[in-house]
Write an enzyme that holds these catalytic residues in place. Structure first.
Site, PDB file in Angstrom:
ATOM      1  N   LYS A   1      -1.176  22.264  -8.038  1.00 20.13           N
ATOM      2  CA  LYS A   1      -0.489  23.218  -8.905  1.00 20.13           C
ATOM      3  C   LYS A   1       0.346  22.477  -9.949  1.00 20.13           C
ATOM      4  CE  LYS A   1      -0.238  26.847  -5.380  1.00 20.13           C
ATOM      5  NZ  LYS A   1       0.646  27.716  -4.576  1.00 20.13           N
TER       6      LYS A   1
ATOM      7  N   ASP B   1       0.862  -1.181   0.000  1.00 18.99           N
ATOM      8  CA  ASP B   1       0.000   0.000   0.000  1.00 18.99           C
ATOM      9  C   ASP B   1       0.897   1.228   0.000  1.00 18.99           C
ATOM     10  OD1 ASP B   1      -2.488   1.392   0.137  1.00 18.99           O
ATOM     11  OD2 ASP B   1      -2.134   1.754   2.271  1.00 18.99           O
TER      12      ASP B   1
ATOM     13  N   ASP C   1      -1.726  12.373  -2.353  1.00 17.81           N
ATOM     14  CA  ASP C   1      -1.708  13.836  -2.364  1.00 17.81           C
ATOM     15  C   ASP C   1      -1.845  14.313  -3.808  1.00 17.81           C
ATOM     16  OD1 ASP C   1      -1.052  16.580  -2.203  1.00 17.81           O
ATOM     17  OD2 ASP C   1       0.173  16.216  -0.423  1.00 17.81           O
TER      18      ASP C   1
END
Length: 239
Positions: free
Chosen positions: A151, A72, A147
């Site tokens: 940007k 994982d 995550d």
């Protein structure tokens, strides 16, 4: 049945996704807290994360080393992996996380639960992966709600990069699945596209899934289900 319908989520494809009244890891008696705040975002390109993590002493961590191995990547708190390790004692699990405090707490929780088929490792997976496993060691990989690094100039910080895909193609056994999830459509599609650009991966479902085939949500997934937010899932396979 009516209660189940009221608690369902409408998927983008129009199918109702049922969700349980409480997360499956809610009853796990985990007592240890962090004692301090942990940064939500860690830049994996910082110099301090460029050294490969040494592999654990596998024979000390896992009671039965011959079992299939589930990796994982970006395991977060570890609750998802602890629960699936309880439900699948015939698998070994390794959760890799770049935030050390979360790793230490997850291993403490594992010890509380007395599990001998799961371990958590502090590492930058993009630097350490080839140092941890040999070709054919892995039988399943999950990358769940990484995550997003929104940007554009930060996209190089995202976990799923071409080199990671190439490494996993080498380390996974033929027929092994790679399960991807995100609540950000662009992130999920990019992850899937990166894998499918490699000739050793294919999509047996030919598109996103409506539900989680593993049946155990991560904390982020649970939050999305409670808020009726869409989740984008891909179940790919190593050829």
């Amino acid at each position: 049945m009516e209660a189940e319908v009221q608690q369902g989520q409408q998927s983008p494809e129009g199918q109702l996704e049922k969700r349980p009244p409480s997360p499956p890891w809610a009853g796990i008696p985990l007592q240890r807290g962090l004692g301090h705040r942990v940064r939500q975002h860690v830049n994996p390109l910082q110099a301090q994360y460029q050294q490969p993590a040494p592999p654990p002493h596998w024979e000390r961590v896992y009671r039965r080393l011959g079992q299939p191995f589930h990796l994982d990547i970006g395991t977060g708190s570890g609750r998802f992996l602890l629960r699936i390790a309880q439900e699948q004692p015939d698998w070994n699990f390794l959760g890799v996380e770049i935030r050390q405090a979360l790793v230490e707490r997850a291993n403490a929780w594992r010890d509380e639960l007395g599990l001998d088929n799961v371990h958590f490792l502090f590492a930058n997976i993009n630097v350490s992966l080839r140092h941890l496993f040999a070709p054919g060691d892995l039988s399943r990989v999950t990358i769940l709600f990484p995550d997003p690094w929104f940007k554009k100039r930060h996209h190089k910080r995202r976990i799923v990069q071409p080199q990671l895909v190439a490494d996993l193609a080498l380390l996974l056994r033929p027929g092994s699945p790679v399960f991807l999830q995100s609540d950000i459509q662009e992130v999920a599609e990019e992850m899937a596209a990166r894998f499918l650009e490699h000739p050793q991966f294919w999509d047996p479902h030919q598109g996103p899934l409506d539900s989680n085939p593993l049946g155990i949500p991560t904390e982020r997934e649970w939050q999305c289900l409670q808020l009726d937010l869409p989740i984008y899932r891909y179940w790919l396979e190593r050829r």
